[in-house]
Design a protein around this motif. Structure first.
Motif, mmCIF file in Angstrom:
data_model
loop_
_atom_site.group_PDB
_atom_site.id
_atom_site.type_symbol
_atom_site.label_atom_id
_atom_site.label_comp_id
_atom_site.label_asym_id
_atom_site.label_seq_id
_atom_site.Cartn_x
_atom_site.Cartn_y
_atom_site.Cartn_z
ATOM 1 N N PHE A 64 0.884 -1.177 0.000
ATOM 2 C CA PHE A 64 0.000 0.000 0.000
ATOM 3 C C PHE A 64 0.911 1.214 0.000
ATOM 4 C CE2 PHE A 64 -2.807 -3.107 2.167
ATOM 5 C CZ PHE A 64 -3.872 -3.064 1.286
ATOM 6 N N VAL B 108 3.133 -4.889 2.939
ATOM 7 C CA VAL B 108 2.305 -5.620 3.906
ATOM 8 C C VAL B 108 2.547 -7.125 3.786
ATOM 9 C CG1 VAL B 108 -0.104 -6.133 4.485
ATOM 10 C CG2 VAL B 108 0.584 -3.789 3.998
ATOM 11 N N ASN C 66 0.403 -9.902 16.016
ATOM 12 C CA ASN C 66 -0.470 -8.834 15.504
ATOM 13 C C ASN C 66 0.245 -8.045 14.421
ATOM 14 O OD1 ASN C 66 -2.643 -9.290 17.233
ATOM 15 N ND2 ASN C 66 -1.682 -8.120 18.869
ATOM 16 N N GLY C 67 -0.478 -7.767 13.333
ATOM 17 C CA GLY C 67 0.091 -6.945 12.270
ATOM 18 C C GLY C 67 1.003 -7.718 11.323
ATOM 19 N N ALA C 68 1.077 -9.051 11.476
ATOM 20 C CA ALA C 68 1.979 -9.855 10.629
ATOM 21 C C ALA C 68 1.521 -9.891 9.174
ATOM 22 C CB ALA C 68 2.083 -11.278 11.181
ATOM 23 N N GLY C 69 0.206 -9.677 8.951
ATOM 24 C CA GLY C 69 -0.300 -9.697 7.576
ATOM 25 C C GLY C 69 -1.287 -10.815 7.297
ATOM 26 N N LYS C 70 -1.760 -11.492 8.350
ATOM 27 C CA LYS C 70 -2.628 -12.665 8.164
ATOM 28 C C LYS C 70 -3.953 -12.293 7.477
ATOM 29 C CE LYS C 70 -2.604 -13.330 12.642
ATOM 30 N NZ LYS C 70 -1.776 -12.192 13.068
ATOM 31 N N THR C 71 -4.623 -11.260 8.010
ATOM 32 C CA THR C 71 -5.906 -10.873 7.402
ATOM 33 C C THR C 71 -5.693 -10.325 6.000
ATOM 34 O OG1 THR C 71 -6.983 -10.526 9.524
ATOM 35 C CG2 THR C 71 -7.905 -9.323 7.659
ATOM 36 N N SER C 72 -4.599 -9.585 5.797
ATOM 37 C CA SER C 72 -4.315 -9.073 4.448
ATOM 38 C C SER C 72 -4.135 -10.233 3.467
ATOM 39 C CB SER C 72 -3.050 -8.210 4.465
ATOM 40 O OG SER C 72 -3.230 -7.109 5.310
ATOM 41 N N TYR D 142 -8.664 -8.006 -1.622
ATOM 42 C CA TYR D 142 -7.489 -7.249 -2.063
ATOM 43 C C TYR D 142 -6.931 -7.952 -3.309
ATOM 44 C CZ TYR D 142 -6.890 -4.954 2.583
ATOM 45 O OH TYR D 142 -7.023 -4.226 3.735
ATOM 46 N N GLN E 134 -13.107 -11.427 10.698
ATOM 47 C CA GLN E 134 -12.702 -11.230 12.088
ATOM 48 C C GLN E 134 -13.882 -10.628 12.886
ATOM 49 O OE1 GLN E 134 -8.952 -9.305 11.805
ATOM 50 N NE2 GLN E 134 -8.655 -9.192 14.007
ATOM 51 N N GLU F 177 -10.022 -15.654 12.543
ATOM 52 C CA GLU F 177 -10.136 -15.562 14.009
ATOM 53 C C GLU F 177 -11.507 -16.015 14.522
ATOM 54 O OE1 GLU F 177 -8.305 -12.435 16.122
ATOM 55 O OE2 GLU F 177 -6.904 -11.955 14.509
ATOM 56 N N HIS G 263 -5.301 -16.628 16.795
ATOM 57 C CA HIS G 263 -4.289 -16.414 17.835
ATOM 58 C C HIS G 263 -4.381 -17.483 18.918
ATOM 59 C CE1 HIS G 263 -2.649 -12.561 16.580
ATOM 60 N NE2 HIS G 263 -3.861 -12.165 16.270
HETATM 61 N N1 LIG Z 1 -5.944 -1.206 3.413
HETATM 62 C C1 LIG Z 1 -4.777 -1.028 4.042
HETATM 63 N N2 LIG Z 1 -4.052 0.103 3.878
HETATM 64 C C2 LIG Z 1 -2.872 0.276 4.508
HETATM 65 N N3 LIG Z 1 -2.309 -0.629 5.339
HETATM 66 C C3 LIG Z 1 -2.989 -1.784 5.550
HETATM 67 C C4 LIG Z 1 -4.248 -2.046 4.918
HETATM 68 N N4 LIG Z 1 -4.675 -3.285 5.317
HETATM 69 C C5 LIG Z 1 -3.722 -3.742 6.155
HETATM 70 N N5 LIG Z 1 -2.727 -2.842 6.289
HETATM 71 C C6 LIG Z 1 -1.529 -2.979 7.135
HETATM 72 O O1 LIG Z 1 -1.001 -4.253 6.922
HETATM 73 C C7 LIG Z 1 -0.376 -4.739 8.098
HETATM 74 C C8 LIG Z 1 -0.890 -6.131 8.393
HETATM 75 O O2 LIG Z 1 -2.235 -6.040 8.863
HETATM 76 P P1 LIG Z 1 -3.149 -7.335 9.010
HETATM 77 O O3 LIG Z 1 -4.461 -6.883 9.569
HETATM 78 O O4 LIG Z 1 -3.149 -8.096 7.752
HETATM 79 O O5 LIG Z 1 -2.343 -8.151 10.131
HETATM 80 P P2 LIG Z 1 -2.832 -9.388 10.989
HETATM 81 O O6 LIG Z 1 -1.677 -10.329 11.051
HETATM 82 O O7 LIG Z 1 -4.116 -9.910 10.487
HETATM 83 O O8 LIG Z 1 -3.027 -8.692 12.418
HETATM 84 P P3 LIG Z 1 -4.013 -9.078 13.625
HETATM 85 O O9 LIG Z 1 -3.563 -10.393 14.159
HETATM 86 O O10 LIG Z 1 -3.791 -7.954 14.593
HETATM 87 O O11 LIG Z 1 -5.414 -9.107 13.075
HETATM 88 C C9 LIG Z 1 -0.682 -3.740 9.208
HETATM 89 O O12 LIG Z 1 0.455 -2.942 9.399
HETATM 90 C C10 LIG Z 1 -1.844 -2.961 8.628
HETATM 91 O O13 LIG Z 1 -1.854 -1.647 9.127
#
Ligand SMILES: Nc1ncnc2c1ncn2[C@@H]1O[C@H](COP(=O)(O)OP(=O)(O)OP(=O)(O)O)[C@@H](O)[C@H]1O
Length: 260
Positions: free
Chosen positions: A14, A19, A39-45, A54, A86, A178, A211
């Protein structure tokens, strides 16, 4: 046989923020697969890249051998993919049954015109899907709530309704984001039994972001650990839990969170 799901070098950016970084793995048909990481590793992305919410910046996503990156969620439903979120996005003023029926839109015959005049074919399809939706609710111990507005149910039950909605799409591949978050212990046990049944009785391949390591250890055949958008390791849940790189990724993150 092609893998049910295969990712090759999937990256997502992005603006200047990376990400996901060249993530590759395969999920075998009939397996229960875990995607874990701090948290924030990128799993949901990554889930969003698989489910069409996406489009990866580069790399390929294959379902059953077909390249699908960038395809819309409705197209992916026809490839047998369904997912939960989630935070379940239900229509809170609609009934539980109406919410589940929203999962059927990809299975409806005919076009908008045929539905607006309600032909015998659409009426029959509607009746069959209602019966299927009610049966799914019964199987998931939610039959009693079918005609209640969704906003009268707890967060845990919303997750059950969302799962029924996804199952009404008759998926071969189900992504659960989750599913245990916010559930009390007894409901987590129930969820574990439900996911086992999906594989054993319905032959559904399941990919879970979670988690709750107890759930991951109890259910999964294989896990991928993500950290900072990249694959850190893959193996069994037990191998992941004892891997020093994984322990460090979690402790480093927790340490940073504690300090914040
Ligand atoms: N649409 C977006 N625009 C900008 N950054 C994004 C977007 N979607 C996700 N991110 C960033 O991507 C990174 C990974 O986020 P993501 O939600 O995929 O992590 P996660 O592993 O699912 O976290 P969690 O366990 O907390 O849910 C984060 O830094 C988030 O801010």
């Amino acid at each position: 046989m092609a893998a049910q799901l295969a990712l090759q070098d999937v990256s997502l950016q992005f603006g200047g923020i990376k990400v996901l970084r060249e993530v590759s793995f395969t999920v075998e048909p009939g397996s229960i697969f875990g995607l874990v990481g701090p948290n924030g590793a990128g799993k949901t992305s990554l889930f969003n890249c698989i489910s069409g919410h996406y489009t990866p910046t580069s790399g390929t996503v294959r379902i059953d051998g077909n390249e699908v990156q960038g395809a819309r969620p409705a197209t992916l439903a026809r490839h047998g993919l369904a997912r939960t979120f989630q935070h379940p996005a239900l229509q809170l003023h609609a009934t539980v049954l109406e919410n589940v029926l929203l999962g059927a839109h990809t299975r409806l015959p005919g076009g908008a015109l045929e539905w607006s005049v309600r032909t015998p074919r659409t009426r029959r399809a509607e009746k069959e899907l209602r019966a299927e939706a009610l049966e799914l609710l019964e199987r998931n111990e939610l039959g009693w709530a079918a005609h209640l507005p969704a906003d009268e149910l707890s967060h845990g039950l919303h997750k059950g309704v969302e799962l029924c909605r996804a199952l009404l799409m008759k998926p071969q591949l189900l992504l659960l984001d989750e599913p245990a978050a916010g559930l009390p212990h007894a409901e987590v046990e129930h969820l574990i039994a439900t996911v086992r049944r999906l594989r054993a009785e319905d032959d559904i391949t399941v990919v879970i972001v979670e988690h709750h390591m107890g759930l991951i250890a109890a259910l999964t055949d294989h896990v991928v650990v993500l950290d900072n958008g990249a694959k850190l390791m893959e193996g069994t849940a037990a191998e992941a839990q004892s891997d020093p790189r994984v322990i460090e990724a979690y402790i480093g993150k927790d340490g940073a969170d504690d300090a914040a």
